[in-house]
Design an enzyme around this catalytic site. Sequence first.
Site, short mmCIF file in Angstrom:
data_model
loop_
_atom_site.label_atom_id
_atom_site.label_comp_id
_atom_site.label_asym_id
_atom_site.label_seq_id
_atom_site.Cartn_x
_atom_site.Cartn_y
_atom_site.Cartn_z
N ASP A 198 13.29 -10.09 -3.31
CA ASP A 198 13.90 -11.40 -3.53
C ASP A 198 13.33 -12.34 -2.48
O ASP A 198 12.26 -12.06 -1.94
CB ASP A 198 15.45 -11.30 -3.50
N HIS A 220 10.07 -12.87 -3.52
CA HIS A 220 10.06 -14.13 -4.24
C HIS A 220 9.64 -15.29 -3.35
O HIS A 220 9.91 -16.45 -3.67
CB HIS A 220 11.44 -14.41 -4.85
N ARG A 251 9.45 -22.13 -2.73
CA ARG A 251 10.34 -22.93 -3.59
C ARG A 251 11.28 -23.82 -2.78
O ARG A 251 11.67 -23.47 -1.67
CB ARG A 251 11.22 -22.02 -4.48
#
Length: 360
Positions: A198, A220, A251
């Site tokens: 993650d 991630h 992100r």
Amino acid sequence: MSLLAFITLACVLTSALATPTPAATAKRATCTVNSVASASNLSGCSSVVITAFTVPSGNTLTIKAASGASVQMTGSVTFAQTTSSGPLFTLDTSDVSFNGNGNSFFGNGPLYWDGEGTSGGKTKPHPLLKFEGSGTFTNFIVKDSPAHAISVGTSATSSFTNVRVDNADGASLGKNTDGFDVSASDLTISGCTVLNQDDCVAINSGSNILFENNVCTGGHGMSIGSIATGKSVSGVTFSGNTVSQSMYGMRIKVDSDATDASVSDITYIGNNISANDKYGYLITQSYSEDFGTPGTGSTVSGITFSGATTKVTTTGKFPVVGVDCGKCTGTWNWGSLDATGGEAADLVLGGGVKISGGTV
Ligand SMILES: *[C@@H]1O[C@H](CO)[C@@H](O)[C@H](O)[C@H]1NC(C)=O
Ligand SMILES: *[C@@H]1O[C@H](CO)[C@@H](O)[C@H](O)[C@H]1NC(C)=O
């Protein structure tokens, strides 16, 4: 006899006689934590040594030592499979010097991992470790956290260095194994390694944060958010990090329904980012979707790529850069961004933001 030798002798005699320490006695030189019970009252301890032991099922471990204490590990701490909710370990001491001396916190992740993370299947205690108080935290390993590994909720200037989160064995069944979840200000995380499934780092709130020279593999990528109503993140620098074999690269994710929330002054310098599935770099105000109907109750501003080039590549089929803004403002200087691979950038610039420079 030196004063230290005298105090030590006095302590030994006191404990040998099993009488309570007189109130006037100086802080004990060293307190040893070798069980959950031995950590029950460390408020008088300016030095704490954690030896190798197992935290039994149904228990959690909290270290609350005197302000300014040194806390050292001389062995690894193992957490037996448990139904206790996390954190399973809390360090809450102000101005602490914590050194793991290369020892580990073993979370027994494989006993929990079932591919469902925190949204189903077995109940997974999370986070494994929680840091409150403040200070320097260095040289420790998290091995196999059931879900989220480290939560940082420090309340004054703090740093994490040389920390390794190794959830590589969760590659097929581990999920939601975030490396660092941060709700803190005046924080540096540097020289750390995260192998997981993650976010390597997820910054949920705070200001004046430096994330530098870290290595993230398998997860991630590096994230701001997700940002919920009432939360703000400002003044974050990501510098010199390497992200590889990662679903996303970097992100900024803001909940689509967030209000009274903001992300501002985020700077990227000299990072090397490689995504293998989704966006190399994604800014979205439509989270939990990547690209949906972006909200307008939050603002995103001041997103800068400066100094040494930040390279973003993706081998996936998604756009290398995605921006899904409902309310993004100002002019963003992306002169030091080099984005390649995947599909062409997909930019929805709601709020009137302008992007200058770079390859996007
Ligand atoms: C904890 O220890 C300190 C000193 O070491 C003592 O003053 C205090 O009373 C203890 N608290 C409890 C709840 O036992
Ligand atoms: C960037 O990362 C990729 C993949 O991890 C690696 O092959 C490449 O050498 C790195 N480039 C630089 C400049 O560090």
